[in-house]
Design a protein around this motif. Sequence first.
Motif, mmCIF file in Angstrom:
data_model
loop_
_atom_site.group_PDB
_atom_site.id
_atom_site.type_symbol
_atom_site.label_atom_id
_atom_site.label_comp_id
_atom_site.label_asym_id
_atom_site.label_seq_id
_atom_site.Cartn_x
_atom_site.Cartn_y
_atom_site.Cartn_z
ATOM 1 N N MET A 21 24.784 12.635 11.051
ATOM 2 C CA MET A 21 25.014 13.313 9.621
ATOM 3 C C MET A 21 23.675 13.821 9.143
ATOM 4 S SD MET A 21 28.138 11.215 7.835
ATOM 5 C CE MET A 21 27.731 11.865 6.223
ATOM 6 N N ARG A 22 22.574 13.479 9.719
ATOM 7 C CA ARG A 22 21.378 13.812 9.362
ATOM 8 C C ARG A 22 20.566 14.598 10.350
ATOM 9 N NH1 ARG A 22 17.605 9.808 9.494
ATOM 10 N NH2 ARG A 22 18.964 8.212 10.324
ATOM 11 N N ARG A 23 21.351 14.733 11.576
ATOM 12 C CA ARG A 23 20.640 15.568 12.682
ATOM 13 C C ARG A 23 21.276 17.130 12.628
ATOM 14 N NH1 ARG A 23 21.404 11.340 17.781
ATOM 15 N NH2 ARG A 23 20.545 9.640 16.823
ATOM 16 N N GLY A 24 20.847 17.684 13.521
ATOM 17 C CA GLY A 24 21.417 19.010 13.718
ATOM 18 C C GLY A 24 20.838 20.146 12.480
ATOM 19 N N THR A 25 21.587 21.321 12.698
ATOM 20 C CA THR A 25 21.188 22.290 11.788
ATOM 21 C C THR A 25 21.456 22.063 10.310
ATOM 22 O OG1 THR A 25 21.311 23.888 13.756
ATOM 23 C CG2 THR A 25 21.235 24.764 11.462
ATOM 24 N N LEU A 26 20.832 22.211 9.513
ATOM 25 C CA LEU A 26 21.052 21.842 8.035
ATOM 26 C C LEU A 26 20.490 23.131 7.357
ATOM 27 C CD1 LEU A 26 19.492 18.094 7.664
ATOM 28 C CD2 LEU A 26 21.817 18.893 7.863
ATOM 29 N N THR A 27 21.223 23.303 6.241
ATOM 30 C CA THR A 27 20.848 24.428 5.340
ATOM 31 C C THR A 27 20.047 23.896 4.307
ATOM 32 O OG1 THR A 27 22.610 23.659 3.567
ATOM 33 C CG2 THR A 27 23.039 25.411 5.442
ATOM 34 N N ALA A 28 19.148 24.610 3.909
ATOM 35 C CA ALA A 28 18.185 24.274 2.830
ATOM 36 C C ALA A 28 18.645 23.375 1.648
ATOM 37 C CB ALA A 28 17.493 25.711 2.272
ATOM 38 N N SER A 29 19.905 23.729 1.326
ATOM 39 C CA SER A 29 20.493 22.792 0.185
ATOM 40 C C SER A 29 20.713 21.238 0.892
ATOM 41 C CB SER A 29 21.829 23.505 -0.433
ATOM 42 O OG SER A 29 22.748 23.588 0.800
ATOM 43 N N ASP A 30 20.992 21.190 2.304
ATOM 44 C CA ASP A 30 21.421 20.019 2.559
ATOM 45 C C ASP A 30 20.146 19.173 2.819
ATOM 46 O OD1 ASP A 30 23.959 21.568 4.899
ATOM 47 O OD2 ASP A 30 24.173 20.398 3.023
ATOM 48 N N ASP A 31 18.841 20.002 2.898
ATOM 49 C CA ASP A 31 17.715 19.008 3.145
ATOM 50 C C ASP A 31 17.331 18.240 1.952
ATOM 51 O OD1 ASP A 31 17.179 20.208 5.523
ATOM 52 O OD2 ASP A 31 15.814 21.821 4.818
ATOM 53 N N ILE A 32 17.837 18.599 0.753
ATOM 54 C CA ILE A 32 17.550 18.121 -0.496
ATOM 55 C C ILE A 32 18.844 17.535 -1.216
ATOM 56 C CG2 ILE A 32 16.476 18.102 -2.753
ATOM 57 C CD1 ILE A 32 14.724 20.120 -1.636
ATOM 58 N N ILE A 33 18.636 16.008 -1.555
ATOM 59 C CA ILE A 33 19.772 15.471 -2.265
ATOM 60 C C ILE A 33 19.477 15.380 -3.776
ATOM 61 C CG2 ILE A 33 21.612 13.599 -2.694
ATOM 62 C CD1 ILE A 33 21.249 13.113 0.491
ATOM 63 N N ALA A 34 19.899 16.215 -4.758
ATOM 64 C CA ALA A 34 19.541 15.904 -6.211
ATOM 65 C C ALA A 34 20.330 15.004 -6.749
ATOM 66 C CB ALA A 34 19.058 17.414 -6.641
ATOM 67 N N LEU A 35 19.975 14.140 -7.846
ATOM 68 C CA LEU A 35 20.589 13.328 -8.567
ATOM 69 C C LEU A 35 19.779 13.143 -9.820
ATOM 70 C CD1 LEU A 35 23.274 11.731 -8.542
ATOM 71 C CD2 LEU A 35 22.215 9.963 -7.832
ATOM 72 N N ASP A 36 20.623 13.670 -10.742
ATOM 73 C CA ASP A 36 19.610 13.618 -12.096
ATOM 74 C C ASP A 36 18.222 14.195 -12.135
ATOM 75 O OD1 ASP A 36 22.102 12.684 -13.390
ATOM 76 O OD2 ASP A 36 21.249 10.624 -13.078
ATOM 77 N N ALA A 37 17.347 13.699 -12.369
ATOM 78 C CA ALA A 37 15.912 14.119 -12.269
ATOM 79 C C ALA A 37 15.296 13.757 -10.831
ATOM 80 C CB ALA A 37 15.025 13.584 -13.374
ATOM 81 N N LEU A 38 16.077 13.146 -9.917
ATOM 82 C CA LEU A 38 15.297 12.573 -8.675
ATOM 83 C C LEU A 38 15.867 13.695 -7.586
ATOM 84 C CD1 LEU A 38 16.336 8.836 -8.754
ATOM 85 C CD2 LEU A 38 14.498 9.780 -9.534
ATOM 86 N N ALA A 39 14.866 13.812 -6.540
ATOM 87 C CA ALA A 39 15.204 14.571 -5.390
ATOM 88 C C ALA A 39 14.870 14.016 -4.220
ATOM 89 C CB ALA A 39 14.506 15.984 -5.810
#
Length: 225
Positions: A116-134
């Motif tokens: 799930m962490r491999r392959g083609t990712l969109t820009a939004s998939d590159d970052i997991i944001a949770l509250d103030a954490l990224a």
Amino acid sequence: MNLLLIEDSVSLRRSLKVGLENLGFTVDETGDGSEGLSMALMGEYDLMILDIMLPSLDGLSLLKTLRQQNKDIRVLLLSAKVQPDDRVLGLLSGADDYLTKPFSFDELHARLLCLMRRGTLTASDDIIALDALALNLQLKTLTAGAISIDLTPNEFKIIECLFSNQNKVITAEKLSTYLNGQYDAVSKNAIEAHLSSARKKVRAAGYELPIQTKRGFGYFVKSAL
């Protein structure tokens, strides 16, 4: 996460379907190679678990056709064949990973997490944001507000695994496999130490790491949604 399961063993297919759905995957399944190819070409799947020995169309032929059609599905091959040449052939045919039978469900899950962490990712998939954490999956960084948190590789991997599986309880055993694989286990005490260290670093920046413990079961991150 949509997953296509192609496995001719009815008992194994049913067992995997139940286990994967309990982990939050949406699973379509079949035991026939030709039907599996049609489903893969017509559907929208993120992952595929593909047995090699199938009726009507074998897994490697299915996989080659899939890649010739430029279908972007991350594929985990299942096989009872354990020789290095068999693994090489599977990977050269277009597989992303190769798992030999028999296998543990925890290892299968860990390998799917890696895919799930491999392959083609969109820009939004590159970052997991949770509250103030990224959490930046490409740069391997964690920021709290405008502050960059200096994490060790193991601290990052633990947070990555849990952030990628929000609202799911992940056991210490699964985290251990995710960190080092099944042949180099990480103890629960070591995982607790990594988590404690990461919490202190985030707290020093003025924030809290939203990883909770479900006593007797494991760890989870509650989605902000």
